[in-house]
Design an enzyme around this catalytic site. Structure first.
Site, PDB file in Angstrom:
ATOM      1  N   ASP A 175      27.797  18.525  27.765  1.00 50.13           N
ATOM      2  CA  ASP A 175      28.833  19.505  28.079  1.00 50.13           C
ATOM      3  C   ASP A 175      29.838  18.847  29.032  1.00 50.13           C
ATOM      4  O   ASP A 175      29.528  17.837  29.663  1.00 50.13           O
ATOM      5  CB  ASP A 175      28.181  20.732  28.723  1.00 50.13           C
ATOM      6  CG  ASP A 175      29.163  21.823  29.057  1.00 50.13           C
ATOM      7  OD1 ASP A 175      30.145  22.000  28.310  1.00 50.13           O
ATOM      8  OD2 ASP A 175      28.963  22.499  30.088  1.00 50.13           O
ATOM      9  N   ARG A 176      31.022  19.424  29.154  1.00 56.76           N
ATOM     10  CA  ARG A 176      32.034  18.806  30.030  1.00 56.76           C
ATOM     11  C   ARG A 176      32.050  19.442  31.411  1.00 56.76           C
ATOM     12  O   ARG A 176      31.579  18.867  32.377  1.00 56.76           O
ATOM     13  CB  ARG A 176      33.425  18.917  29.375  1.00 56.76           C
ATOM     14  CG  ARG A 176      34.444  17.946  29.966  1.00 56.76           C
ATOM     15  CD  ARG A 176      35.877  18.316  29.590  1.00 56.76           C
ATOM     16  NE  ARG A 176      36.383  19.388  30.468  1.00 56.76           N
ATOM     17  CZ  ARG A 176      37.622  19.859  30.407  1.00 56.76           C
ATOM     18  NH1 ARG A 176      38.472  19.406  29.504  1.00 56.76           N
ATOM     19  NH2 ARG A 176      38.015  20.809  31.241  1.00 56.76           N
ATOM     20  N   ASP A 177      32.588  20.660  31.518  1.00 59.18           N
ATOM     21  CA  ASP A 177      32.793  21.287  32.826  1.00 59.18           C
ATOM     22  C   ASP A 177      31.469  21.628  33.506  1.00 59.18           C
ATOM     23  O   ASP A 177      30.610  22.282  32.921  1.00 59.18           O
ATOM     24  CB  ASP A 177      33.638  22.554  32.672  1.00 59.18           C
ATOM     25  CG  ASP A 177      35.004  22.256  32.079  1.00 59.18           C
ATOM     26  OD1 ASP A 177      35.649  21.309  32.559  1.00 59.18           O
ATOM     27  OD2 ASP A 177      35.410  22.949  31.125  1.00 59.18           O
TER      28      ASP A 177
ATOM     29  N   TYR B 256      39.666  27.037  35.777  1.00 60.70           N
ATOM     30  CA  TYR B 256      39.713  26.018  34.718  1.00 60.70           C
ATOM     31  C   TYR B 256      40.383  24.720  35.210  1.00 60.70           C
ATOM     32  O   TYR B 256      41.150  24.728  36.170  1.00 60.70           O
ATOM     33  CB  TYR B 256      40.457  26.520  33.462  1.00 60.70           C
ATOM     34  CG  TYR B 256      39.939  27.820  32.907  1.00 60.70           C
ATOM     35  CD1 TYR B 256      38.701  27.883  32.268  1.00 60.70           C
ATOM     36  CD2 TYR B 256      40.696  28.992  33.014  1.00 60.70           C
ATOM     37  CE1 TYR B 256      38.225  29.079  31.753  1.00 60.70           C
ATOM     38  CE2 TYR B 256      40.225  30.193  32.501  1.00 60.70           C
ATOM     39  CZ  TYR B 256      38.987  30.229  31.873  1.00 60.70           C
ATOM     40  OH  TYR B 256      38.522  31.413  31.370  1.00 60.70           O
TER      41      TYR B 256
ATOM     42  N   THR C  25      32.314  20.930  24.080  1.00 64.52           N
ATOM     43  CA  THR C  25      32.779  21.803  25.160  1.00 64.52           C
ATOM     44  C   THR C  25      33.560  23.010  24.657  1.00 64.52           C
ATOM     45  O   THR C  25      34.382  22.898  23.738  1.00 64.52           O
ATOM     46  CB  THR C  25      33.654  20.990  26.154  1.00 64.52           C
ATOM     47  OG1 THR C  25      34.175  21.842  27.160  1.00 64.52           O
ATOM     48  CG2 THR C  25      34.797  20.279  25.449  1.00 64.52           C
ATOM     49  N   ASN C  26      33.313  24.166  25.269  1.00 61.46           N
ATOM     50  CA  ASN C  26      34.135  25.352  25.047  1.00 61.46           C
ATOM     51  C   ASN C  26      35.397  25.230  25.897  1.00 61.46           C
ATOM     52  O   ASN C  26      35.304  24.943  27.104  1.00 61.46           O
ATOM     53  CB  ASN C  26      33.399  26.624  25.474  1.00 61.46           C
ATOM     54  CG  ASN C  26      32.260  26.994  24.540  1.00 61.46           C
ATOM     55  OD1 ASN C  26      32.152  26.488  23.426  1.00 61.46           O
ATOM     56  ND2 ASN C  26      31.390  27.882  24.999  1.00 61.46           N
TER      57      ASN C  26
ATOM     58  N   SER D  63      38.228  27.780  26.069  1.00 59.56           N
ATOM     59  CA  SER D  63      38.956  29.010  25.755  1.00 59.56           C
ATOM     60  C   SER D  63      40.342  29.115  26.399  1.00 59.56           C
ATOM     61  O   SER D  63      41.166  29.916  25.928  1.00 59.56           O
ATOM     62  CB  SER D  63      38.125  30.233  26.142  1.00 59.56           C
ATOM     63  OG  SER D  63      37.956  30.297  27.548  1.00 59.56           O
TER      64      SER D  63
ATOM     65  N   CYS E  51      34.045  33.032  16.606  1.00 57.89           N
ATOM     66  CA  CYS E  51      34.053  31.840  15.767  1.00 57.89           C
ATOM     67  C   CYS E  51      32.657  31.211  15.723  1.00 57.89           C
ATOM     68  O   CYS E  51      31.768  31.577  16.486  1.00 57.89           O
ATOM     69  CB  CYS E  51      35.062  30.820  16.309  1.00 57.89           C
ATOM     70  SG  CYS E  51      34.614  30.198  17.941  1.00 57.89           S
TER      71      CYS E  51
ATOM     72  N   CYS F 191      32.239  27.926  16.243  1.00 63.28           N
ATOM     73  CA  CYS F 191      32.194  26.711  17.070  1.00 63.28           C
ATOM     74  C   CYS F 191      31.973  26.991  18.545  1.00 63.28           C
ATOM     75  O   CYS F 191      31.612  26.073  19.299  1.00 63.28           O
ATOM     76  CB  CYS F 191      33.453  25.862  16.873  1.00 63.28           C
ATOM     77  SG  CYS F 191      35.028  26.694  17.167  1.00 63.28           S
ATOM     78  N   ARG F 192      32.177  28.222  19.001  1.00 58.66           N
ATOM     79  CA  ARG F 192      31.999  28.489  20.425  1.00 58.66           C
ATOM     80  C   ARG F 192      30.522  28.643  20.756  1.00 58.66           C
ATOM     81  O   ARG F 192      29.827  29.476  20.168  1.00 58.66           O
ATOM     82  CB  ARG F 192      32.779  29.749  20.839  1.00 58.66           C
ATOM     83  CG  ARG F 192      32.668  30.047  22.339  1.00 58.66           C
ATOM     84  CD  ARG F 192      33.525  31.218  22.764  1.00 58.66           C
ATOM     85  NE  ARG F 192      33.245  31.587  24.142  1.00 58.66           N
ATOM     86  CZ  ARG F 192      33.789  30.984  25.201  1.00 58.66           C
ATOM     87  NH1 ARG F 192      34.666  30.017  25.026  1.00 58.66           N
ATOM     88  NH2 ARG F 192      33.474  31.353  26.426  1.00 58.66           N
TER      89      ARG F 192
END
Length: 199
Positions: free
Chosen positions: A22-24, A34, A65-66, A68, A112, A114-115
């Site tokens: 994951d990123r964040d 964000y 990563t999400n 949004s 979706c 992909c999230r």
């Protein structure tokens, strides 16, 4: 769903082995509003060290990563690519590498595939790169990360406090570096068992 490729990687990355991350909150510091610009992208030394170790050990790193804020209009995909290009460069300069970043730009209401916690990012990266998901770890810091990884068949390393989680990870760690050390330890043990079974 989108993908950003590392401009520093000039070879075919199919085949692995891989670690998915994951990123964040795992690679870069989490921000309440964000990460909206390169200036706000803060990557701790322990994360850079972890990515360097993975590279030295022969692992390919793919980020799932999400994001949004793209759908929310906080920033566009061009700005997101600028942030990711900066991340690629910082990691490369520190001796590590991120091969690709797959991202979901949608809001939860978009429903979706992909999230996360849905496994679409895992499915797409597997289609592109031939990842053996059952033998691959995903490192995340949210329960949605665990649920998405489990739905895709991955093993899970969880970074942070695991209190109140309904889903159980395979590894608990304080940060990405500790997670990588534990993943490598488990992988070495697995390979020893595979070798012993063959002999």
């Amino acid at each position: 769903m989108g993908v950003h490729r590392n401009p520093f990687v000039k070879v075919d990355i199919t085949g692995g082995p891989f670690v998915l991350i994951d990123r964040d909150g795992v690679i870069n510091e989490q921000r309440s509003g964000y990460v909206k610009s390169v200036r706000e992208l803060v990557v701790p030394d322990e994360a850079l060290r972890a990515l360097e170790v993975l590279r030295k050990e022969g692992f390919r790193v793919v980020v799932l990563t999400n994001q949004s804020p793209v759908a929310r209009g906080i920033f566009n995909e061009e700005k997101l690519k600028e942030i990711h290009d900066a991340l690629f460069e910082r990691v490369e300069k520190a001796g590590g590498s991120i091969d690709r970043i797959y991202f979901c730009p949608h809001e939860p209401e978009d429903n979706c595939f992909c999230r996360k916690p849905k496994p679409g990012l895992f499915v797409k990266s597997n289609e592109d790169l031939g990842i053996n998901l059952e033998e691959t770890f995903y490192v995340g810091d949210e329960e949605t990360d665990i649920l998405a990884a489990r739905a895709a068949g991955c093993k899970v390393a969880f970074v942070g406090k695991a209190t109140g989680l309904a889903a159980t990870p395979d590894i608990l760690a304080e940060n990405l570096y500790e997670a990588v050390v534990k993943i490598l330890g488990m992988e070495r043990e697995r390979m020893k068992n595979v070798t012993a079974a063959i002999i």
